[in-house]
Structures are given as structure tokens and as C-alpha cells.
Scaffold this active site. Structure first.
Site, PDB file in Angstrom:
ATOM      1  N   ASP A   1       4.567   4.801  -3.305  1.00 19.04           N
ATOM      2  CA  ASP A   1       3.208   4.609  -2.770  1.00 19.04           C
ATOM      3  C   ASP A   1       2.851   5.718  -1.784  1.00 19.04           C
ATOM      4  O   ASP A   1       1.993   5.536  -0.923  1.00 19.04           O
ATOM      5  CB  ASP A   1       3.082   3.243  -2.101  1.00 19.04           C
ATOM      6  CG  ASP A   1       4.016   3.079  -0.905  1.00 19.04           C
ATOM      7  OD1 ASP A   1       5.144   3.617  -0.960  1.00 19.04           O
ATOM      8  OD2 ASP A   1       3.641   2.419   0.084  1.00 19.04           O
ATOM      9  N   GLU A   2       3.490   6.882  -1.929  1.00 25.11           N
ATOM     10  CA  GLU A   2       3.216   8.016  -1.047  1.00 25.11           C
ATOM     11  C   GLU A   2       2.341   9.032  -1.771  1.00 25.11           C
ATOM     12  O   GLU A   2       2.668   9.501  -2.863  1.00 25.11           O
ATOM     13  CB  GLU A   2       4.519   8.684  -0.612  1.00 25.11           C
ATOM     14  CG  GLU A   2       4.304   9.786   0.421  1.00 25.11           C
ATOM     15  CD  GLU A   2       5.613  10.405   0.897  1.00 25.11           C
ATOM     16  OE1 GLU A   2       5.544  11.360   1.700  1.00 25.11           O
ATOM     17  OE2 GLU A   2       6.685   9.947   0.449  1.00 25.11           O
TER      18      GLU A   2
END
Length: 336
Positions: free
Chosen positions: A247-248
Site C-alpha cells: 500500500d506504498e
């Protein structure tokens, strides 16, 4: 042979003369049959060639054009109504139907005729108006003339483009991946060394794991896709949005003059995450945290800038998330 023919004509031939004549006739017949066989083989090669093939003589008059070429290049029957066209006539036909794109028709034809007169072997690709990509190979022949082949390489080029795209893009969100992001960041840093700034925004979805664990991986993937779409809408066309991992995410912001320009974008990103997501029928509130580093101010290499932006991201997360921070430790107000 002339003496033998004369002897036959005046009736003075002998048995040996007739035998010689018969042998000569057999040799001629064998030679003719050999020529016919070679012609049949040549015709078979031409008609089974996996593409178009045409031949022009020393006067640049077409003398051969196989069916594959007629089909591949959409040659109508009327093009051959008066026999094979000249090369210049073929160029004019193509120019008139827009094969060579916009421009002055006479100049398009003249330019191609100049290249033909140079008599050089050539290879190039032409994208036809219908989207077909044709590889054209021309070879000059001894004594004049040309043989030219045409191959449909559309699927090959599309496959190559797809492979190249997949190598540099995330399969889930179709955003640039870490490798492409690093490449674009490196290019941006090189430009920023001469003038201006480049800002690297490292972003992370707050509490993504609980959302993923509660709603399931399908919902988690849907949230990542929706996040990518909102980030795309928040940036300018010349900025790069990338998915680094999990989720970066990251934004490479170029063409800015001062840190305040990065603050404007960071606040816009916070704004687009203020409304809930509709994920598989469920309203999901997902905030985002951002860490920002600048080049050349905070570093002049991709690794250095990435590391410092990541440190700034950790600072934002440690303060409760939903905010952005610069590497300097300066923290934003989380309120919009």
C-alpha cells in the site's frame, strides 16, 4: 546446328545427322523443362511468402506483385486495370489515399523517388491508416530495379510493447512500478541540479492492514486500485504516480520552484481522500499519510531522496497519520 538444318533441307542428311538432331532436341526439351520447373518453384515461393513481395525492373515498372501484398496493402483491382503500375504511379496512389499521412502529395512522391534513385537497401516500418504496422524491406537488383517485401508485424510490435509495459508497471493498478519510478526520479534529479526542485512524495494508506483483514483481499485490491485512480486525478500530467509495493505509493513532482508547491499538491491529495471509498458495496474511509523530500535540497541520488522521503513518511505515520511532513521534520496541519 545450321549445317545440320541445311542438310535436312536439301535431303543430304545421314542417319548420324538425324541422331545428332534428335539428341539436340532432347537437350533443348530438357533445358526447357528445367526452366519450367524453376519457374514453378519460384512462383510457389512468391505465392507462399509470408507477406507481400513485388518486383520492379530497371525502368521502375512493376513486373510482379503477389496476392499477399494486394491483400495486406488493400490494393484494389482497378489499380491493375491497365496492367502493373510504375513505382511512381504506386507512390501517387498511396499518397492520394492517405497512406503517407498529411502533407503535400507531390513532395511525398518526390521525396520517395529521390530515395529510390539512391539505390540503397532499406528497412523501415510504416503504420498504415488502419493501424497495421508493416515492415518494408527494399533491395536494389543488379542491372537496375528493386525487389521489395512487406511483412505485417502488428501483433509482434504490440506484444513487444505489452512486455515492455508489464516490465515497468504494476499489474494491479497499472501504475509505474518501483523501477520506473526510480528511473523517472533519476531523470528529474538530473534536471533539477541545473534549476528548480523535484519533490518526491512517499504515500501510505493509513490502517490498510485492518481494512484488508476485515473485508478480505479482494476488497484490499479494490481499495489499492481506487487509491491509484484518485492519485492520478490529483497530479499534473508531467508528474509521475507510482506504486512502490503493497500500500506504498509515490509521486515524483517536477517543475516546482519552492517547497510550498509541494505543499499544494500534498494538501490536494489529502483532500481527494477526504470522501469515503465505495469498495465492493461497502463505504470505506481510508486516509493517507505522506512524507516529502526534495532534490537537490535533501539529496542528489535516487536512494538518498527515497530514504529521506520514507523517513518523512514515518514521521507523519507516527503522528497519527492523515497528514504530510517534510524531511526537515516540519509537520503539516492534518486539518484541511
Amino acid at each position: 546446328m545450321e549445317n545440320l538444318a541445311a542438310a535436312i533441307a536439301d535431303g543430304s542428311h545421314t542417319t548420324g545427322d538425324l541422331a545428332s538432331l534428335a539428341g539436340a532436341i532432347r537437350q533443348i526439351g530438357a533445358h526447357v523443362e528445367s526452366l519450367r520447373e524453376r519457374t514453378r518453384l519460384l512462383e510457389a515461393v512468391i505465392e507462399n511468402f509470408p507477406g507481400g513481395i513485388s518486383l520492379f525492373d530497371s525502368s521502375l515498372q512493376m513486373v510482379l506483385c503477389n496476392e499477399q501484398q494486394k491483400i495486406l496493402l488493400d490494393y484494389p483491382e482497378e489499380l491493375f486495370a491497365q496492367g502493373f503500375p510504375t513505382l511512381e504511379g504506386l507512390f501517387r496512389f498511396n499518397a492520394l489515399r492517405g497512406e503517407y499521412g498529411p502533407g503535400d502529395l507531390d513532395e511525398q512522391i518526390a521525396r520517395r523517388m529521390r530515395l529510390v534513385r539512391e539505390r540503397k537497401a532499406h528497412v523501415y516500418e510504416r503504420t498504415r491508416p488502419n493501424g497495421t504496422i508493416v515492415e518494408v524491406r527494399g533491395v536494389p537488383l543488379d542491372g537496375g530495379g528493386f525487389v521489395t517485401t512487406y511483412l505485417d508485424v502488428t501483433e509482434q510490435r504490440r506484444t513487444q510493447a505489452l512486455i515492455a509495459h508489464m516490465a515497468h508497471h504494476d499489474t494491479l493498478t497499472d501504475l509505474p512500478n518501483r523501477a520506473l519510478c526510480a528511473d523517472r526520479l533519476q531523470t528529474a534529479i538530473a534536471l533539477a541540479k541545473r534549476s528548480g526542485l523535484v519533490a518526491l512524495h512517499c504515500l501510505n494508506i493509513d490502517k490498510f492492514k485492518p481494512i484488508n483483514d476485515t473485508l478480505g483481499h479482494d476488497a484490499g485490491d479494490a481499495l489499492l486500485i481506487a487509491t491509484a485512480e484518485r492519485l492520478r486525478k490529483a497530479v499534473r500530467e508531467n508528474d509521475t504516480v507510482a506504486r512502490l509495493s503493497g500500500d506504498e505509493f509515490a509521486i515524483v513532482q517536477t517543475g516546482i520552484r519552492e517547497p510550498a508547491d509541494a505543499s499544494v499538491l500534498a494538501r490536494r491529495v489529502l483532500s481527494v481522500f477526504s470522501s469515503p471509498f465505495e469498495i465492493l458495496g461497502t463505504a470505506v474511509i481510508a486516509r493517507i499519510s505522506t512524507g516529502i523530500a526534495f532534490a537537490p535540497k535533501d539529496g542528489v541520488t535516487t536512494d538518498e531522496v527515497l530514504r529521506k522521503a520514507d523517513a518523512a513518511l514515518y514521521h507523519s505515520k507516527s503522528r497519527g497519520g492523515g497528514r504530510f511532513s517534510f524531511f526537515s521534520g516540519q509537520e503539516s496541519d492534518p486539518r484541511l
